[in-house]
Design a protein around this motif. Sequence first.
Motif, PDB file in Angstrom:
ATOM      1  N   LEU A 124       0.853  -1.186   0.000  1.00 35.64           N
ATOM      2  CA  LEU A 124       0.000   0.000   0.000  1.00 35.64           C
ATOM      3  C   LEU A 124       0.887   1.233   0.000  1.00 35.64           C
ATOM      4  O   LEU A 124       2.016   1.192   0.500  1.00 35.64           O
ATOM      5  CB  LEU A 124      -0.899   0.010   1.241  1.00 35.64           C
ATOM      6  N   PRO A 125       0.389   2.349  -0.517  1.00 37.27           N
ATOM      7  CA  PRO A 125       1.204   3.566  -0.500  1.00 37.27           C
ATOM      8  C   PRO A 125       1.479   4.027   0.943  1.00 37.27           C
ATOM      9  O   PRO A 125       0.577   4.014   1.783  1.00 37.27           O
ATOM     10  CB  PRO A 125       0.350   4.603  -1.235  1.00 37.27           C
ATOM     11  N   MET A 126       2.694   4.445   1.189  1.00 41.61           N
ATOM     12  CA  MET A 126       3.053   4.953   2.517  1.00 41.61           C
ATOM     13  C   MET A 126       2.288   6.236   2.837  1.00 41.61           C
ATOM     14  O   MET A 126       2.229   6.653   3.995  1.00 41.61           O
ATOM     15  CB  MET A 126       4.562   5.207   2.596  1.00 41.61           C
ATOM     16  N   ALA A 127       1.678   6.824   1.830  1.00 41.71           N
ATOM     17  CA  ALA A 127       0.870   8.027   2.045  1.00 41.71           C
ATOM     18  C   ALA A 127      -0.273   7.764   3.016  1.00 41.71           C
ATOM     19  O   ALA A 127      -0.702   8.672   3.733  1.00 41.71           O
ATOM     20  CB  ALA A 127       0.331   8.526   0.717  1.00 41.71           C
ATOM     21  N   VAL A 128      -0.765   6.519   3.063  1.00 40.24           N
ATOM     22  CA  VAL A 128      -1.843   6.161   3.987  1.00 40.24           C
ATOM     23  C   VAL A 128      -1.414   6.436   5.427  1.00 40.24           C
ATOM     24  O   VAL A 128      -2.200   6.932   6.238  1.00 40.24           O
ATOM     25  CB  VAL A 128      -2.240   4.674   3.812  1.00 40.24           C
ATOM     26  N   LEU A 129      -0.186   6.138   5.740  1.00 35.29           N
ATOM     27  CA  LEU A 129       0.345   6.369   7.096  1.00 35.29           C
ATOM     28  C   LEU A 129       0.419   7.857   7.384  1.00 35.29           C
ATOM     29  O   LEU A 129      -0.009   8.318   8.440  1.00 35.29           O
ATOM     30  CB  LEU A 129       1.723   5.717   7.229  1.00 35.29           C
ATOM     31  N   HIS A 130       0.950   8.634   6.459  1.00 32.12           N
ATOM     32  CA  HIS A 130       1.134  10.070   6.679  1.00 32.12           C
ATOM     33  C   HIS A 130      -0.178  10.842   6.615  1.00 32.12           C
ATOM     34  O   HIS A 130      -0.272  11.950   7.154  1.00 32.12           O
ATOM     35  CB  HIS A 130       2.136  10.623   5.665  1.00 32.12           C
ATOM     36  N   ALA A 131      -1.175  10.274   5.995  1.00 35.33           N
ATOM     37  CA  ALA A 131      -2.482  10.927   5.925  1.00 35.33           C
ATOM     38  C   ALA A 131      -3.127  11.051   7.303  1.00 35.33           C
ATOM     39  O   ALA A 131      -4.008  11.893   7.505  1.00 35.33           O
ATOM     40  CB  ALA A 131      -3.404  10.170   4.979  1.00 35.33           C
ATOM     41  N   ALA A 132      -2.680  10.259   8.260  1.00 38.86           N
ATOM     42  CA  ALA A 132      -3.198  10.376   9.627  1.00 38.86           C
ATOM     43  C   ALA A 132      -2.917  11.764  10.185  1.00 38.86           C
ATOM     44  O   ALA A 132      -3.751  12.336  10.898  1.00 38.86           O
ATOM     45  CB  ALA A 132      -2.581   9.302  10.522  1.00 38.86           C
ATOM     46  N   GLY A 133      -1.764  12.323   9.871  1.00 37.89           N
ATOM     47  CA  GLY A 133      -1.435  13.677  10.320  1.00 37.89           C
ATOM     48  C   GLY A 133      -2.326  14.718   9.681  1.00 37.89           C
ATOM     49  O   GLY A 133      -2.736  15.688  10.327  1.00 37.89           O
ATOM     50  N   VAL A 134      -2.642  14.527   8.418  1.00 38.48           N
ATOM     51  CA  VAL A 134      -3.539  15.448   7.715  1.00 38.48           C
ATOM     52  C   VAL A 134      -4.934  15.387   8.346  1.00 38.48           C
ATOM     53  O   VAL A 134      -5.537  16.425   8.653  1.00 38.48           O
ATOM     54  CB  VAL A 134      -3.615  15.116   6.204  1.00 38.48           C
ATOM     55  N   ALA A 135      -5.434  14.172   8.555  1.00 40.77           N
ATOM     56  CA  ALA A 135      -6.765  13.997   9.155  1.00 40.77           C
ATOM     57  C   ALA A 135      -6.804  14.607  10.548  1.00 40.77           C
ATOM     58  O   ALA A 135      -7.770  15.290  10.920  1.00 40.77           O
ATOM     59  CB  ALA A 135      -7.127  12.519   9.205  1.00 40.77           C
TER      60      ALA A 135
END
Length: 185
Positions: A124-135
Amino acid sequence: MVVKLVDSFCRAVTALMAVALMVMVALVFGNVVLRYVFNSSITQSEEISRWLFVWITFMGCVVALREHTHLGTDALVSRLPPMGKKICLVLGHLCMLYVCYLVFRGALEQTAINMDVLAPSTQLPMAVLHAAGVAFAVCASIVLLLDLWLLFTGHMKDADLVMVQESEDLAALNRPHGDDFTKQH
């Protein structure tokens, strides 16, 4: 209306966090059993558990922010008159909004950078992990702006101006349950 919407969102997030925690426990426990009993494992379980833990942490912070259950010290603020408490609340919330902006900006950059980077086991894209900060930054900003709106429109009681708890015991005793929190505001 907005207060009820935010409170409903926090209840939904709490339910999702409980489900994520159950998934984490099942994956980790299942992996331990598989490893020691059957000499095999689920390759993705560690990575998924780690990602769920990050999401639970960030979204749990949003729920705690809404319920005003973060630990802190109120030695100074609790002794101020209501106007002093209001000034401290506004200054504190403005500082937190700035931090949310910084987190949002950094997490958004990391999400964009890692969109094409795949995780080793899940692919899966690592962006999924970093999107937690955005959310987190978006949700926390909404909660902070709601608190400021309640303050400026006169819907916040003087007793609600100090938004930290001195100890975990007090936080547990004073934690709102269900719609009780909505009725206070």
